[in-house]
Design an enzyme around this catalytic site. Structure first.
Site, PDB file in Angstrom:
ATOM      1  CB  SER A   1      20.443  34.751  -6.315  1.00 42.07           C
ATOM      2  OG  SER A   1      21.202  35.454  -7.250  1.00 42.07           O
TER       3      SER A   1
ATOM      4  CG  ASP B   1      17.041  35.789 -13.709  1.00 41.15           C
ATOM      5  OD1 ASP B   1      17.798  36.773 -13.674  1.00 41.15           O
ATOM      6  OD2 ASP B   1      16.991  34.935 -12.796  1.00 41.15           O
TER       7      ASP B   1
ATOM      8  CG  HIS C   1      17.515  37.521 -10.315  1.00 39.04           C
ATOM      9  ND1 HIS C   1      18.179  36.446 -10.863  1.00 39.04           N
ATOM     10  CD2 HIS C   1      18.078  37.720  -9.098  1.00 39.04           C
ATOM     11  CE1 HIS C   1      19.110  36.025 -10.024  1.00 39.04           C
ATOM     12  NE2 HIS C   1      19.062  36.783  -8.953  1.00 39.04           N
TER      13      HIS C   1
END
Length: 457
Positions: free
Chosen positions: A177, A398, A427
């Site tokens: 991320s 996600d 995610h």
């Protein structure tokens, strides 16, 4: 706790909304809550699992002192083989502990050394495992004057140069991320890209304009990142110094002692509490910040201690996670969240609003002073060397690293990365899935080994 660009902020915000199950909360219980980070990440998380770990401190060009841990396995003799270094880059409101949150067979921070890698764990500025600044105090406004732009161009560069100086090798990079935003931005700079052997990006992000979470989009549209916190100071002081109990009514009013708080303040309070407590606005003194940190952590603990299935709430924000172990939330909360800067949040929200992958936007006038042009320069993904091997893994569930945005990133890269798509992954799964090794880490390790396990200068 789960990690991400926006993922952790949203998790915390979602959990704050779970407090409806707790009618009364005592301030004393909040203040008594504490977390210990004495001894560093090695002592707290790595060495108890039987792995060798050493603590390092490095300095960035702008004076920040970052904690860096080096981890090796007791079952692999690294002296008898050439062990390539791998740098792990955590997400927003996290630290290097994120890579060690599950068992040794499930956590990438343990899996990589068991496969013969020389693992280095990064901790960006402001996090609990880093060590401040050569001249600035955390009380100084300038200490928090940065976004992911500085994390990419200063923190990541310093980590890579230090690791190369210690190992005489280029470095494999793994990011999740925010760690992928840092990586992709940094790789557009030739002097940084030259330090990297290959990169693996989990939930890769360079564009954020197609996120599907309505909750996140509502936050962005509310412009909470631009709100003034001065009106909340008296509320916090009352909360800490005067109030013995907080009773939450869902009729539009909070009653705190003799103080009535307006409906709009009730609506925004959990969000403002989060932004205040974990982005350290300069209007709030450190003593109050310390208490607010404990308050927030205890609210999360209380909310998810059998009162409500907060994993469902989380799924509604970040996407449904097929394999997240919700039973370990209490353990995750012992280490997460970590502080970040308000400017970092503003930068991320700019990306969502504008659909850009660019430097921080100060506004036209200041942009001219800062960049010599009215708009912030873009990070040109086309400048990432075609020769740099890249592996990516992203998921169909996600809601933050949306498939459309991932394809946008891929379309701008000169190379053709190896891409692993997991339809049922959300995610959080890319970091905390109980099936992570079978589903993706094994694939990633094979990619790294195909790039060469021997050291390269």
């Amino acid at each position: 706790m789960a990690t991400s660009v926006l993922q952790t902020v949203l998790l915390v915000l979602a959990l704050l909304l779970c407090i409806s199950s707790a009618e009364y909360l005592t301030v004393d219980s909040f203040i008594n809550h504490s977390q210990s980070y004495d001894g560093g990440l090695c002592v707290n998380l790595v060495e108890p699992c039987g792995y060798t770990c050493s603590e390092h401190t490095i300095q960035t060009k702008d004076g920040f002192l970052l904690g860096l841990q080096r981890v090796s396995s007791s079952i692999v003799n690294l002296e008898l083989q050439s062990a390539p270094p791998v740098l792990l880059l955590h997400g927003l409101f996290m630290g290097g502990d994120a890579w060690f949150m599950d068992s040794a067979k499930q956590s990438l921070g343990f899996i990589l050394p068991d496969h013969g890698f020389d693992v280095w764990v990064g901790n960006v500025r402001g996090t609990k495992w880093s060590h401040g600044h050569v001249s600035l105090s955390e009380r100084d406004k300038d200490f928090w004057d940065w976004s992911w732009q500085e994390l990419a161009l200063y923190d990541l560069e310093a980590m890579l140069r230090y690791i190369k100086s210690e190992t005489s090798s280029k470095v494999f990079v793994v990011g999740h991320s925010q760690g992928t935003i840092m990586s992709l931005a940094a790789f557009t700079q030739p002097d940084i890209a030259d330090l990297v052997e290959a990169a693996a990006l989990l939930s890769p992000i360079s564009y954020l304009d197609h996120i599907t979470s309505k909750f996140v989009l509502n936050l962005v549209q509310m412009h909470l990142d631009e709100v003034s916190f001065s009106s909340l100071i008296q509320i916090y002081v009352n909360l800490i110094l005067e109030v013995s109990y907080i009773k939450i009514f869902f009729t539009g009013t909070w009653i705190t002692g003799n103080t009535s708080i307006k409906h709009e303040e009730v609506f925004c309070f959990p969000f403002l509490l989060f932004f205040s407590a974990f982005t350290r606005p300069r209007l709030i003194i450190d003593d109050i910040y310390a208490v607010l940190s404990d308050i927030l952590t205890n609210i999360i603990d209380l909310a998810c201690d059998g009162h409500v299935d907060c994993s469902d709430m989380l799924a509604s924000i970040t996407g449904e996670n097929c394999c997240f172990n919700s039973s370990r939330v209490d353990f995750y909360l012992e280490y997460e969240p970590h502080p970040s800067s308000l400017k970092n949040l503003k930068h991320l929200f700019q990306m969502i609003r504008k659909g850009t992958f660019a430097r921080y936007d100060y506004g036209s006038l200041k942009n001219v002073l800062q960049y010599g042009q009215t708009k912030p320069p873009s990070f040109d993904l086309g400048q990432i060397p075609e020769s740099l091997p890249i592996w990516m893994a992203h998921g169909g569930n996600d809601a933050l690293g949306d498939v459309i945005d991932v394809h946008h990133t891929l379309s701008e890269l000169p190379s053709k990365p190896n891409v692993l798509f997991l339809e049922n992954y959300g995610h959080i799964d890319f970091l905390l899935s109980t099936r992570a090794y079978e589903d993706l880490y094994g694939n990633m390790i094979r990619f790294f080994k195909s790039c060469g396990m021997s050291r390269s200068s």
